[in-house]
Write a protein that holds these residues in place. Structure first.
Motif, PDB file in Angstrom:
ATOM      1  N   UNK A   1      46.184  56.175  55.920  1.00  0.00           N
ATOM      2  CA  UNK A   1      47.165  55.429  56.695  1.00  0.00           C
ATOM      3  C   UNK A   1      46.991  53.926  56.662  1.00  0.00           C
ATOM      4  N   UNK A   2      45.972  53.454  55.966  1.00  0.00           N
ATOM      5  CA  UNK A   2      45.741  52.013  55.883  1.00  0.00           C
ATOM      6  C   UNK A   2      45.701  51.560  54.433  1.00  0.00           C
ATOM      7  N   UNK A   3      45.908  50.259  54.237  1.00  0.00           N
ATOM      8  CA  UNK A   3      45.863  49.707  52.890  1.00  0.00           C
ATOM      9  C   UNK A   3      44.419  49.617  52.400  1.00  0.00           C
ATOM     10  N   UNK A   4      44.291  49.683  51.097  1.00  0.00           N
ATOM     11  CA  UNK A   4      42.983  49.497  50.495  1.00  0.00           C
ATOM     12  C   UNK A   4      42.544  48.048  50.739  1.00  0.00           C
ATOM     13  N   UNK A   5      41.290  47.868  51.127  1.00  0.00           N
ATOM     14  CA  UNK A   5      40.805  46.529  51.436  1.00  0.00           C
ATOM     15  C   UNK A   5      39.561  46.186  50.616  1.00  0.00           C
ATOM     16  N   UNK A   6      39.401  44.894  50.367  1.00  0.00           N
ATOM     17  CA  UNK A   6      38.235  44.426  49.641  1.00  0.00           C
ATOM     18  C   UNK A   6      36.994  44.576  50.508  1.00  0.00           C
ATOM     19  N   UNK A   7      35.955  45.151  49.907  1.00  0.00           N
ATOM     20  CA  UNK A   7      34.647  45.187  50.548  1.00  0.00           C
ATOM     21  C   UNK A   7      33.812  44.030  50.017  1.00  0.00           C
ATOM     22  N   UNK A   8      33.701  43.963  48.695  1.00  0.00           N
ATOM     23  CA  UNK A   8      32.936  42.890  48.065  1.00  0.00           C
ATOM     24  C   UNK A   8      33.263  42.858  46.586  1.00  0.00           C
ATOM     25  N   UNK A   9      33.196  41.661  45.994  1.00  0.00           N
ATOM     26  CA  UNK A   9      33.294  41.579  44.549  1.00  0.00           C
ATOM     27  C   UNK A   9      32.409  40.458  44.023  1.00  0.00           C
ATOM     28  N   UNK A  10      32.159  40.540  42.732  1.00  0.00           N
ATOM     29  CA  UNK A  10      31.322  39.540  42.082  1.00  0.00           C
ATOM     30  C   UNK A  10      31.992  39.127  40.785  1.00  0.00           C
ATOM     31  N   UNK A  11      32.056  37.824  40.583  1.00  0.00           N
ATOM     32  CA  UNK A  11      32.761  37.239  39.449  1.00  0.00           C
ATOM     33  C   UNK A  11      31.724  36.730  38.442  1.00  0.00           C
ATOM     34  N   UNK A  12      32.078  36.752  37.164  1.00  0.00           N
ATOM     35  CA  UNK A  12      31.190  36.206  36.143  1.00  0.00           C
ATOM     36  C   UNK A  12      30.800  34.785  36.530  1.00  0.00           C
ATOM     37  N   UNK A  13      29.526  34.496  36.425  1.00  0.00           N
ATOM     38  CA  UNK A  13      29.038  33.212  36.888  1.00  0.00           C
ATOM     39  C   UNK A  13      28.232  33.370  38.157  1.00  0.00           C
ATOM     40  N   UNK A  14      28.433  34.505  38.829  1.00  0.00           N
ATOM     41  CA  UNK A  14      27.581  34.830  39.958  1.00  0.00           C
ATOM     42  C   UNK A  14      28.179  34.722  41.330  1.00  0.00           C
ATOM     43  N   UNK A  15      29.389  34.201  41.454  1.00  0.00           N
ATOM     44  CA  UNK A  15      29.953  34.072  42.798  1.00  0.00           C
ATOM     45  C   UNK A  15      30.301  35.440  43.369  1.00  0.00           C
ATOM     46  N   UNK A  16      30.175  35.560  44.683  1.00  0.00           N
ATOM     47  CA  UNK A  16      30.471  36.821  45.358  1.00  0.00           C
ATOM     48  C   UNK A  16      31.394  36.579  46.541  1.00  0.00           C
ATOM     49  N   UNK A  17      32.153  37.605  46.884  1.00  0.00           N
ATOM     50  CA  UNK A  17      33.032  37.553  48.047  1.00  0.00           C
ATOM     51  C   UNK A  17      32.830  38.824  48.855  1.00  0.00           C
ATOM     52  N   UNK A  18      32.866  38.691  50.160  1.00  0.00           N
ATOM     53  CA  UNK A  18      32.696  39.840  51.041  1.00  0.00           C
ATOM     54  C   UNK A  18      33.811  39.884  52.070  1.00  0.00           C
ATOM     55  N   UNK A  19      34.206  41.100  52.425  1.00  0.00           N
ATOM     56  CA  UNK A  19      35.105  41.255  53.550  1.00  0.00           C
ATOM     57  C   UNK A  19      34.392  40.855  54.827  1.00  0.00           C
ATOM     58  N   UNK A  20      35.138  40.322  55.772  1.00  0.00           N
ATOM     59  CA  UNK A  20      34.519  39.811  56.998  1.00  0.00           C
ATOM     60  C   UNK A  20      33.724  40.890  57.735  1.00  0.00           C
ATOM     61  N   UNK A  21      34.198  42.109  57.699  1.00  0.00           N
ATOM     62  CA  UNK A  21      33.562  43.167  58.481  1.00  0.00           C
ATOM     63  C   UNK A  21      32.220  43.627  57.910  1.00  0.00           C
ATOM     64  N   UNK A  22      31.907  43.242  56.675  1.00  0.00           N
ATOM     65  CA  UNK A  22      30.665  43.706  56.056  1.00  0.00           C
ATOM     66  C   UNK A  22      29.670  42.581  55.789  1.00  0.00           C
ATOM     67  N   UNK A  23      30.066  41.355  56.052  1.00  0.00           N
ATOM     68  CA  UNK A  23      29.177  40.222  55.789  1.00  0.00           C
ATOM     69  C   UNK A  23      27.876  40.373  56.570  1.00  0.00           C
ATOM     70  N   UNK A  24      26.774  40.142  55.877  1.00  0.00           N
ATOM     71  CA  UNK A  24      25.459  40.259  56.509  1.00  0.00           C
ATOM     72  C   UNK A  24      24.889  41.661  56.496  1.00  0.00           C
ATOM     73  N   UNK A  25      25.708  42.646  56.144  1.00  0.00           N
ATOM     74  CA  UNK A  25      25.227  44.037  56.131  1.00  0.00           C
ATOM     75  C   UNK A  25      25.241  44.632  54.724  1.00  0.00           C
ATOM     76  N   UNK A  26      26.220  44.254  53.919  1.00  0.00           N
ATOM     77  CA  UNK A  26      26.373  44.791  52.566  1.00  0.00           C
ATOM     78  C   UNK A  26      25.991  43.717  51.551  1.00  0.00           C
ATOM     79  N   UNK A  27      25.460  44.183  50.419  1.00  0.00           N
ATOM     80  CA  UNK A  27      25.114  43.269  49.329  1.00  0.00           C
ATOM     81  C   UNK A  27      25.605  43.855  48.016  1.00  0.00           C
ATOM     82  N   UNK A  28      26.355  43.060  47.276  1.00  0.00           N
ATOM     83  CA  UNK A  28      26.832  43.485  45.964  1.00  0.00           C
ATOM     84  C   UNK A  28      25.945  42.857  44.900  1.00  0.00           C
ATOM     85  N   UNK A  29      25.655  43.627  43.853  1.00  0.00           N
ATOM     86  CA  UNK A  29      24.873  43.110  42.732  1.00  0.00           C
ATOM     87  C   UNK A  29      25.389  43.735  41.446  1.00  0.00           C
ATOM     88  N   UNK A  30      24.984  43.154  40.352  1.00  0.00           N
ATOM     89  CA  UNK A  30      25.559  43.542  39.072  1.00  0.00           C
ATOM     90  C   UNK A  30      24.486  43.490  37.992  1.00  0.00           C
TER      91      UNK A  30
END
Length: 120
Positions: A42-71
């Protein structure tokens, strides 16, 4: 063609941890973004986290400080370490990869989804 294989979902108690993995394979020339999204019914798909070439990362507000993305570029694999899990983190988690193929065709691929359930 690019295939994604996800693993690591499951049932965990509140406050627990899980680690998701997503391995990309196929006719890949380069990958410029790898990430995780999640969706509940019933809800839209939402970003949790992503990582872009070069190393930058983005996190959804609700997971910041709790989740870590790595590649791991050598393995074309992206990981999501999820700590301090909450019941509201319950969702189907989807891997997403953007890049270009050996034939220089841009692609966006989605994994099949892995269920994460946080419950006591």
């Amino acid at each position: 063609q690019v295939q994604l294989v996800e693993s690591g979902g499951g049932l965990v108690q509140p406050g627990g941890s899980l680690r998701l993995s997503c391995a990309a394979s196929g006719s890949i020339f380069s990958i410029y973004a790898m990430g995780w999204y999640r969706q509940v019914p019933g809800k839209q798909r939402e970003l949790v986290a992503d990582t872009i070439s070069g190393g930058s990362t983005n996190y959804g507000d609700s997971v910041k400080g709790r989740f870590t993305i790595s590649r791991d570029n050598a393995k074309n694999t992206v990981y999501l370490q999820m700590n301090s899990l909450k019941p509201e983190d319950t969702a189907v988690y989807y891997c997403n990869v953007k890049g270009s193929t050996i034939a220089t065709i841009r692609f966006t691929s989605w994994g099949q989804g892995t269920q994460v359930t946080v419950s006591s």
